[in-house]
Design a protein around this motif. Sequence first.
Motif, PDB file in Angstrom:
ATOM      1  N   ARG A  24       0.796  -0.981   0.067  1.00  0.00           N
ATOM      2  CA  ARG A  24      -0.067  -0.159  -0.044  1.00  0.00           C
ATOM      3  C   ARG A  24       0.666   1.331  -0.020  1.00  0.00           C
ATOM      4  NH1 ARG A  24      -5.562  -0.663   1.335  1.00  0.00           N
ATOM      5  NH2 ARG A  24      -5.914  -2.651   0.889  1.00  0.00           N
ATOM      6  N   TYR A  25       2.280   1.062  -0.006  1.00  0.00           N
ATOM      7  CA  TYR A  25       3.115   2.183  -0.045  1.00  0.00           C
ATOM      8  C   TYR A  25       2.622   3.425  -0.909  1.00  0.00           C
ATOM      9  CZ  TYR A  25       7.151   5.144  -0.201  1.00  0.00           C
ATOM     10  OH  TYR A  25       8.248   6.161  -0.145  1.00  0.00           O
ATOM     11  N   ASP A  26       2.547   3.194  -2.079  1.00  0.00           N
ATOM     12  CA  ASP A  26       2.187   4.304  -3.228  1.00  0.00           C
ATOM     13  C   ASP A  26       0.802   4.808  -3.092  1.00  0.00           C
ATOM     14  OD1 ASP A  26       4.328   3.954  -4.556  1.00  0.00           O
ATOM     15  OD2 ASP A  26       3.762   2.094  -5.765  1.00  0.00           O
ATOM     16  N   TRP A  40       7.222  17.188  -6.458  1.00  0.00           N
ATOM     17  CA  TRP A  40       8.573  17.056  -5.961  1.00  0.00           C
ATOM     18  C   TRP A  40       9.296  16.163  -6.565  1.00  0.00           C
ATOM     19  CZ3 TRP A  40       5.782  16.209  -0.508  1.00  0.00           C
ATOM     20  CH2 TRP A  40       4.975  17.370  -0.122  1.00  0.00           C
ATOM     21  N   LYS A  41       8.987  14.788  -6.970  1.00  0.00           N
ATOM     22  CA  LYS A  41       9.695  14.371  -7.532  1.00  0.00           C
ATOM     23  C   LYS A  41       9.893  14.557  -8.983  1.00  0.00           C
ATOM     24  CE  LYS A  41       8.671  10.159  -4.729  1.00  0.00           C
ATOM     25  NZ  LYS A  41       7.636   9.020  -4.410  1.00  0.00           N
ATOM     26  N   ARG A  42       8.926  15.075  -9.644  1.00  0.00           N
ATOM     27  CA  ARG A  42       9.021  15.623 -10.975  1.00  0.00           C
ATOM     28  C   ARG A  42      10.174  16.694 -10.945  1.00  0.00           C
ATOM     29  NH1 ARG A  42       3.923  17.969 -13.229  1.00  0.00           N
ATOM     30  NH2 ARG A  42       3.293  15.960 -12.863  1.00  0.00           N
ATOM     31  N   ILE A  59      19.113   5.568  -5.280  1.00  0.00           N
ATOM     32  CA  ILE A  59      19.274   4.796  -3.903  1.00  0.00           C
ATOM     33  C   ILE A  59      17.915   4.546  -3.311  1.00  0.00           C
ATOM     34  CG2 ILE A  59      20.680   4.572  -1.892  1.00  0.00           C
ATOM     35  CD1 ILE A  59      22.966   5.594  -3.317  1.00  0.00           C
ATOM     36  N   CYS A  60      17.644   3.588  -2.617  1.00  0.00           N
ATOM     37  CA  CYS A  60      16.466   3.453  -1.706  1.00  0.00           C
ATOM     38  C   CYS A  60      15.394   3.730  -2.544  1.00  0.00           C
ATOM     39  CB  CYS A  60      16.475   4.450  -0.412  1.00  0.00           C
ATOM     40  SG  CYS A  60      17.630   4.092   0.647  1.00  0.00           S
ATOM     41  N   CYS A  61      15.333   3.060  -3.684  1.00  0.00           N
ATOM     42  CA  CYS A  61      14.482   3.326  -4.872  1.00  0.00           C
ATOM     43  C   CYS A  61      13.131   2.892  -4.450  1.00  0.00           C
ATOM     44  CB  CYS A  61      14.786   2.701  -6.335  1.00  0.00           C
ATOM     45  SG  CYS A  61      14.640   0.876  -6.014  1.00  0.00           S
ATOM     46  N   LEU A  80      17.918   0.921  -6.662  1.00  0.00           N
ATOM     47  CA  LEU A  80      18.694   0.077  -5.610  1.00  0.00           C
ATOM     48  C   LEU A  80      17.863   0.215  -4.278  1.00  0.00           C
ATOM     49  CD1 LEU A  80      22.295  -0.314  -4.885  1.00  0.00           C
ATOM     50  CD2 LEU A  80      20.831   0.259  -3.093  1.00  0.00           C
ATOM     51  N   ASP A  81      17.656  -0.942  -3.632  1.00  0.00           N
ATOM     52  CA  ASP A  81      16.893  -0.994  -2.622  1.00  0.00           C
ATOM     53  C   ASP A  81      17.168  -2.336  -1.668  1.00  0.00           C
ATOM     54  OD1 ASP A  81      14.091   1.006  -1.476  1.00  0.00           O
ATOM     55  OD2 ASP A  81      14.390  -1.195  -0.444  1.00  0.00           O
ATOM     56  N   LEU A  82      17.001  -2.101  -0.510  1.00  0.00           N
ATOM     57  CA  LEU A  82      17.260  -3.119   0.544  1.00  0.00           C
ATOM     58  C   LEU A  82      16.015  -4.089   0.439  1.00  0.00           C
ATOM     59  CD1 LEU A  82      19.343  -3.974   2.962  1.00  0.00           C
ATOM     60  CD2 LEU A  82      17.709  -2.607   4.508  1.00  0.00           C
ATOM     61  N   ALA A 107      20.316  -4.283  -2.526  1.00  0.00           N
ATOM     62  CA  ALA A 107      21.792  -3.971  -1.860  1.00  0.00           C
ATOM     63  C   ALA A 107      21.351  -2.916  -0.879  1.00  0.00           C
ATOM     64  CB  ALA A 107      22.693  -3.606  -3.062  1.00  0.00           C
ATOM     65  N   ASP A 108      22.398  -2.919  -0.102  1.00  0.00           N
ATOM     66  CA  ASP A 108      22.289  -1.946   1.165  1.00  0.00           C
ATOM     67  C   ASP A 108      23.007  -0.640   0.683  1.00  0.00           C
ATOM     68  OD1 ASP A 108      22.714  -0.567   3.484  1.00  0.00           O
ATOM     69  OD2 ASP A 108      23.513  -2.586   4.545  1.00  0.00           O
ATOM     70  N   ALA A 109      22.431   0.294   1.027  1.00  0.00           N
ATOM     71  CA  ALA A 109      22.978   1.606   0.625  1.00  0.00           C
ATOM     72  C   ALA A 109      24.376   2.087   0.997  1.00  0.00           C
ATOM     73  CB  ALA A 109      21.922   2.620   0.982  1.00  0.00           C
ATOM     74  N   LEU A 110      24.527   1.379   2.120  1.00  0.00           N
ATOM     75  CA  LEU A 110      25.828   1.625   3.119  1.00  0.00           C
ATOM     76  C   LEU A 110      26.905   0.721   2.485  1.00  0.00           C
ATOM     77  CD1 LEU A 110      24.246   1.773   6.685  1.00  0.00           C
ATOM     78  CD2 LEU A 110      24.791   3.569   5.105  1.00  0.00           C
ATOM     79  N   ILE A 124      18.372  10.098  -4.177  1.00  0.00           N
ATOM     80  CA  ILE A 124      17.572   9.193  -2.948  1.00  0.00           C
ATOM     81  C   ILE A 124      16.503  10.039  -2.403  1.00  0.00           C
ATOM     82  CG2 ILE A 124      19.554  10.377  -1.518  1.00  0.00           C
ATOM     83  CD1 ILE A 124      19.567   7.962   0.121  1.00  0.00           C
ATOM     84  N   GLY A 125      15.222   9.234  -2.504  1.00  0.00           N
ATOM     85  CA  GLY A 125      14.130   9.952  -2.239  1.00  0.00           C
ATOM     86  C   GLY A 125      13.599   9.389  -1.014  1.00  0.00           C
ATOM     87  N   TYR A 126      13.419  10.085  -0.059  1.00  0.00           N
ATOM     88  CA  TYR A 126      12.734   9.705   1.308  1.00  0.00           C
ATOM     89  C   TYR A 126      13.444   8.224   1.771  1.00  0.00           C
ATOM     90  CZ  TYR A 126       9.426  13.001   0.071  1.00  0.00           C
ATOM     91  OH  TYR A 126       9.003  14.231  -0.341  1.00  0.00           O
TER      92      TYR A 126
HETATM   93  C1  LIG Z   1      10.309   5.736   2.064  1.00  0.00           C
HETATM   94  S1  LIG Z   1      10.854   4.751   1.076  1.00  0.00           S
HETATM   95  C2  LIG Z   1      11.350   5.732  -0.468  1.00  0.00           C
HETATM   96  C3  LIG Z   1      10.870   4.800  -1.573  1.00  0.00           C
HETATM   97  C4  LIG Z   1      11.196   5.723  -3.110  1.00  0.00           C
HETATM   98  N1  LIG Z   1      12.503   6.337  -2.926  1.00  0.00           N
HETATM   99  C5  LIG Z   1      10.211   6.935  -2.932  1.00  0.00           C
HETATM  100  O1  LIG Z   1      10.447   8.140  -3.010  1.00  0.00           O
HETATM  101  O2  LIG Z   1       9.001   6.801  -2.777  1.00  0.00           O
HETATM  102  C6  LIG Z   1      12.410   4.293   1.658  1.00  0.00           C
HETATM  103  C7  LIG Z   1      13.035   3.211   0.975  1.00  0.00           C
HETATM  104  O3  LIG Z   1      14.573   3.018   1.554  1.00  0.00           O
HETATM  105  C8  LIG Z   1      14.892   1.517   1.722  1.00  0.00           C
HETATM  106  N2  LIG Z   1      16.234   1.367   2.599  1.00  0.00           N
HETATM  107  C9  LIG Z   1      16.041   1.725   3.797  1.00  0.00           C
HETATM  108  N3  LIG Z   1      17.168   1.339   4.152  1.00  0.00           N
HETATM  109  C10 LIG Z   1      17.798   0.927   3.206  1.00  0.00           C
HETATM  110  C11 LIG Z   1      19.272   0.712   3.147  1.00  0.00           C
HETATM  111  N4  LIG Z   1      20.171   0.498   4.283  1.00  0.00           N
HETATM  112  N5  LIG Z   1      19.689   0.321   1.892  1.00  0.00           N
HETATM  113  C12 LIG Z   1      18.664   0.445   0.635  1.00  0.00           C
HETATM  114  N6  LIG Z   1      17.699   0.804   0.866  1.00  0.00           N
HETATM  115  C13 LIG Z   1      17.210   0.847   2.199  1.00  0.00           C
HETATM  116  C14 LIG Z   1      13.665   0.947   2.196  1.00  0.00           C
HETATM  117  O4  LIG Z   1      13.597  -0.417   1.942  1.00  0.00           O
HETATM  118  C15 LIG Z   1      12.378   1.842   1.485  1.00  0.00           C
HETATM  119  O5  LIG Z   1      12.057   1.033   0.152  1.00  0.00           O
END
Ligand SMILES: C[S@@+](CC[C@H](N)C(=O)[O-])C[C@H]1O[C@@H](n2cnc3c(N)ncnc32)[C@H](O)[C@@H]1O
Length: 235
Positions: A24-26, A40-42, A59-61, A80-82, A107-110, A124-126
């Motif tokens: 339900r995120y979207d 804002w994304k546009r 990142i964190c897509c 890329l997302d975890l 993958a991990d952003a770190l 990187i959005g949110y």
């Molecule tokens: C609030 S969502 C944002 C999604 C999208 N970028 C947007 O703007 O709608 C945050 C995302 O960050 C990802 N995330 C959190 N920690 C992360 C990490 N260490 N590495 C990669 N992704 C991560 C989460 O899985 C989640 O999908």
Amino acid sequence: MGDELTQLNHKERVDALFSSIAARYDLVNDIQSAGLHRLWKRNLSRRIGLVESERALDICCGTGDLTFRLAKRGGTVLGLDLNMSMLTVARRRLAKRVVRGEQLCQADALSLPCANATFDAVTIGYGLRNLADIHGGLSEIYRVLKPGGRLAILDFGKPPSRAVRAAYYQYLRWALPVFGWLFCGSASAYSYILGSLEKYPAQIGVKEMLLDIGFSSVSVTNIMLGTMSLHLARR
Ligand SMILES: C[S@@+](CC[C@H](N)C(=O)[O-])C[C@H]1O[C@@H](n2cnc3c(N)ncnc32)[C@H](O)[C@@H]1O
């Protein structure tokens, strides 16, 4: 859910949280921002201005909003997302697209699985607010950007006005958990936003970190009285 989450470390907690809300995120994004997150994304995508020959990393897509928007303008984009549940939604959306300049990876952003100086742009959005080590995450971005490469960070912000900040925090404290409960069956899943924002260095702190790491042309734009923020920078 809340009690289970406190037993886990930060990364596992964030992963579990997004697994619980991915479906339900979207929808909740549209409701809680009255659709404004799309604008804002546009705007971010326009400011990054990816062109045909370029490569970007989102990142964190999550479900791929920014990834798809960036690729629409040209170039190739790696999202890329975890979290596998968020990526599954993104993959479903990707399958419906006609022009595909995107790829997705878990993958991990770190610890980015990318060579040094690979990308012309990183977005990187949110997501930055969710990382256990924000400075470490920004340093990884610096590493994978080409010299001169652009960075855009869109996230919640801390309004400079105390009155606006107080009203905004009340909205995050009371209204968002209600949306979470109504649409995801979990109030705790959305009450995390205020907690993460309180710990987030936001406009001023993120700008200082970017400068400390070595980014140049660093700018911050307050959106909606600073409730949201957009950082732009170059490696
Ligand atoms: C609030 S969502 C944002 C999604 C999208 N970028 C947007 O703007 O709608 C945050 C995302 O960050 C990802 N995330 C959190 N920690 C992360 C990490 N260490 N590495 C990669 N992704 C991560 C989460 O899985 C989640 O999908």
